[in-house]
Write a protein that holds these residues in place. Structure first.
Motif, mmCIF file in Angstrom:
data_model
loop_
_atom_site.group_PDB
_atom_site.id
_atom_site.type_symbol
_atom_site.label_atom_id
_atom_site.label_comp_id
_atom_site.label_asym_id
_atom_site.label_seq_id
_atom_site.Cartn_x
_atom_site.Cartn_y
_atom_site.Cartn_z
ATOM 1 N N VAL A 1 34.671 38.812 -41.870
ATOM 2 C CA VAL A 1 34.721 37.479 -41.258
ATOM 3 C C VAL A 1 35.847 37.436 -40.229
ATOM 4 N N PHE A 2 36.972 38.011 -40.625
ATOM 5 C CA PHE A 2 38.147 38.061 -39.743
ATOM 6 C C PHE A 2 37.789 38.665 -38.378
ATOM 7 N N PHE A 3 37.170 39.845 -38.412
ATOM 8 C CA PHE A 3 36.858 40.512 -37.149
ATOM 9 C C PHE A 3 35.794 39.755 -36.364
ATOM 10 N N ALA A 4 34.814 39.224 -37.088
ATOM 11 C CA ALA A 4 33.758 38.483 -36.396
ATOM 12 C C ALA A 4 34.343 37.267 -35.693
ATOM 13 N N VAL A 5 35.183 36.536 -36.412
ATOM 14 C CA VAL A 5 35.753 35.321 -35.832
ATOM 15 C C VAL A 5 36.661 35.674 -34.660
ATOM 16 N N MET A 6 37.465 36.719 -34.862
ATOM 17 C CA MET A 6 38.384 37.099 -33.804
ATOM 18 C C MET A 6 37.609 37.488 -32.541
ATOM 19 N N LEU A 7 36.612 38.345 -32.750
ATOM 20 C CA LEU A 7 35.801 38.788 -31.615
ATOM 21 C C LEU A 7 35.098 37.619 -30.948
ATOM 22 N N ALA A 8 34.489 36.776 -31.790
ATOM 23 C CA ALA A 8 33.706 35.670 -31.249
ATOM 24 C C ALA A 8 34.604 34.724 -30.464
ATOM 25 N N ILE A 9 35.775 34.439 -31.014
ATOM 26 C CA ILE A 9 36.670 33.517 -30.307
ATOM 27 C C ILE A 9 37.104 34.126 -28.977
ATOM 28 N N LEU A 10 37.464 35.390 -29.033
ATOM 29 C CA LEU A 10 37.916 36.025 -27.801
ATOM 30 C C LEU A 10 36.795 36.031 -26.761
#
Ligand SMILES: Nc1ncnc2c1ncn2[C@@H]1O[C@H](COP(=O)(O)OP(=O)(O)O)[C@@H](O)[C@H]1O
Ligand SMILES: [Mg+2]
Lengths: 227, 405
Positions: free
Chosen positions: B24-33
């Motif tokens: 979730v962490f990576f998905a959210v980080m990527l998506a936000i960026l």
């Protein structure tokens, strides 16, 4: 006064050869009893206790607990009924792994929405009674099997239920823990006048009961009360 | 109690929790960026195009936009001023008179766009003065012209030289004039940089023989998001048959379309990313409830309602997701901020492509909180969806079967 009455109950598991796990059992258990349901493995002890405890429904027959016919209740009503009337002790793994001894004993009282002060007092009292006053904050994984079963007994008694059902509570215990648990159960039965019904096929446990109901192939073959 | 149970339960299998949280962490980080870069680029594009030149809303004579000639200019009557100044969200109506002409030096001539403008008002709307690279900013009352740097190179004229403009004015009169070049301005878009000539408004009106006339008012809004309301109010206040009132989305439909389709693509990519994460979470939850059948059996046996049990398991999923969301959002911040202060330059070839829309190919990220909030909500919605099946499973638990091991 009767706390549990069963009238000619049957539990049949269908199959090529249908299994009559409980085969026409009528019993009457009165308040304050300390009763053992005994019989060899497969004789129907668990099935009978589950039916009395509202965990399972009989194929036919009536189960009257506390003057209420529980075979008429829905599954959801049964959960509530169990919560407010019956204490359970199972063979093993009774406790919620992530809760401490204290929290496990408190658990049912919390579900009943009892006040904090009442819970704290009762938990302390019961953990002392089962000899685990110093283990309040231990999790199940930090306790022996015997200690866990004692916590389970404390949990079952915490809300002062009408009766406690214990299905082979000592099956996984060594003889010292077994007699220790039985001492505690007998003591609480006497002191709090709480009815105990437990199943076993261990002769040392049978010897401690005041009434012994023997099952064989789902039928009562003897029912002896001794004083 | 449910919260306590859920919280402790998620730490029973730390490795699994960390893996799920990590995904979730990576998905959210990527998506936000990704979204922040995208939205930032749109914001920049809109800002580039809109506050760079067109403004968010313009008023013209009816028919001007489709046929941008001086004959479609209008008289600068007080009616419009009154209508715009009565709207609180309009700071200023910036007047312009624009048309094409030929700019000439001794040696060569180039087509150019002559913009007659009010120097102060123009500066407030488009920040024109910041684009000045040499000489002085143009002034009302002076005859000085300000020309774009690219045009100055083509014409080989600099500050202090004289610019000759030739063209045809209002109603076909011939227009000609000589103006000292007082300043050079630079535009990111080669298109504008090679073409623009700024004259003080009244000088342009004289040049084109269009005294008192304008081709447009560009409106300076206190809050650009209000543009729709402003258009609506103006349409009520002004005679619609006489004037056309357009917002930037009507004036720049290609831009709107480009943004929409690009945004759509981004959202689909994100959707795919999240669906993958959701399946991972789903598998974890399924495994978890399968392992804990006995325990759930005991809990319902002693009187815990299944609804509570399902809530507890739902909370576990939500806790794990929430931790992934929060840490992911926090971790994305330094990247988002970095690219905000050090915008991405898309490279020379992209710069050219963007330049056709009059845009600079430099893209800072967007700091719009909506991006963070939307990601968080999206993941939470997925977490709730993922909890539905386990909840159904829990509602069907039969304590006798669950404890029959
Ligand atoms: N879910 C079930 N399906 C079919 N047969 C069952 C089921 N549960 C119990 N039985 C059968 O019912 C009989 C009584 O079982 P049980 O009540 O568990 O006995 P005990 O507790 O005395 O060992 C056994 O023959 C057992 O195989
Ligand atoms: Mg059994």
């Amino acid at each position: 006064m009767s706390v549990i009455i069963t009238k000619n109950i049957y539990k049949t598991y269908p199959g090529v050869v249908p299994v009559h796990a409980v085969n026409g059992v009528s019993i009457d258990i009165t308040e304050g009893e300390f009763t053992a349901i005994v019989g060899p493995s497969g004789s129907g002890k668990t099935t009978l206790l589950n039916i009395i405890g509202g965990l399972d429904k009989p194929t036919s027959g009536e189960v009257i607990v506390n003057n209420q016919d529980i075979s008429q209740l829905s599954n959801n009503e049964l959960i509530d009924f169990r919560l407010h009337n019956i204490g359970f002790v199972f063979q093993a793994y009774n406790l919620i792994p992530v809760l401490t001894a204290k929290e496990n004993v408190e658990f049912v009282m919390l579900l009943q929405k009892r006040a904090k002060e009442e819970r704290d007092n009762r938990v302390a009292e019961l953990l002392d009674a089962v000899g685990l006053g110093d283990r309040m904050n231990n999790r199940p994984s930090q306790m022996s099997g015997g200690q866990q079963q004692r916590v389970a007994v404390a949990r079952a008694l915490a809300p002062k239920p009408k009766f406690v059902l214990a299905d082979e509570p000592t099956a996984n215990l060594d003889s010292t823990s077994t007699s220790n648990l039985l001492d505690i159960m007998a003591e609480l039965n006497r002191k709090e006048n709480i009815t105990f019904v437990f199943s076993t096929h261990d002769q040392r446990v049978i010897d401690r009961a005041r009434r012994v109901i023997t099952l064989e192939d789902g039928k009562i073959v003897s029912d002896v009360t001794r004083e | 109690m449910l919260y306590k149970l859920a919280w402790r339960n998620i730490w029973r299998n730390k490795r699994r929790t960390f893996i799920t949280m990590g995904s979730v962490f990576f998905a959210v980080m990527l998506a936000i960026l990704m979204r922040s870069l995208q939205e930032g680029s749109y914001e920049k594009m809109i800002e580039n195009v809109v506050s760079f030149y067109t403004g968010y809303v313009q008023i013209h004579k009816e028919g001007y936009w489709d046929d941008q000639v001086l004959d479609n200019s209008f008289e600068a009557t007080p009616v419009i001023k009154t209508a715009t100044s009565s709207l609180p969200s309009v700071n200023e109506a910036v007047p312009r008179l624009e048309s094409f002409a030929l700019a000439a030096s001794d040696s060569t001539s180039e087509p150019c766009l002559v913009v007659g403008a009010d120097p102060e008002k123009e500066n407030v709307l488009t920040g024109l003065q910041n684009k000045l690279v040499k000489g002085d900013y143009f002034k009302t009352g002076s005859a000085g012209a300000m020309i774009a740097e690219g045009l100055s190179e083509k014409l080989q004229l600099g500050v202090g030289d004289t610019l000759v403009l030739i063209g045809s004015g209002y109603h076909g009169v011939s227009a000609a004039g000589k103006y000292p070049i007082t300043g050079l301005v630079r535009f990111g878009s080669p298109d504008l940089n090679d073409r623009l000539v700024y004259l003080p408004l009244e000088k342009a009106q004289i040049f084109y023989g269009a005294e008192g006339r304008l081709t447009s008012y560009a409106l300076n809004l206190s809050n650009p998001d209000d543009y729709k309301a402003v258009v609506k109010d103006l349409k009520k206040g002004l005679d619609e048959g006489q004037y056309e009132i357009m917002d930037w989305t009507e004036m720049m439909p290609e831009l709107v379309q480009m943004i929409e389709s690009d945004r759509g693509g981004g959202i689909i990519m994100m959707g795919v990313l999240y669906v993958i994460i959701a399946f991972g979470m789903f598998g974890t939850v399924l495994m978890m409830i399968a392992e804990r059948q006995y325990e759930f059996g005991v809990m319902t046996a002693v009187g815990m309602k299944k609804r509570k049990l399902a809530t507890m398991v739902g909370l576990e999923t939500i806790f794990i997701s929430a931790m992934g969301i929060i840490t992911g959002a926090i971790a994305s911040l330094p990247f988002v901020l970095y690219f905000y202060y050090n915008p991405i330059y898309l490279g020379d070839s992209m710069a050219e492509a963007y330049a056709q829309f009059g845009m600079e190919a430099v893209f800072p990220t967007s700091l719009d909180p909506a991006i963070f909030i939307n990601q968080a909500l999206t993941v939470l919605v997925f977490a709730v969806l993922v909890s539905i099946y386990p909840a159904i499973k829990i509602m069907q638990i039969d304590p006798v079967k669950a404890m029959h091991t």
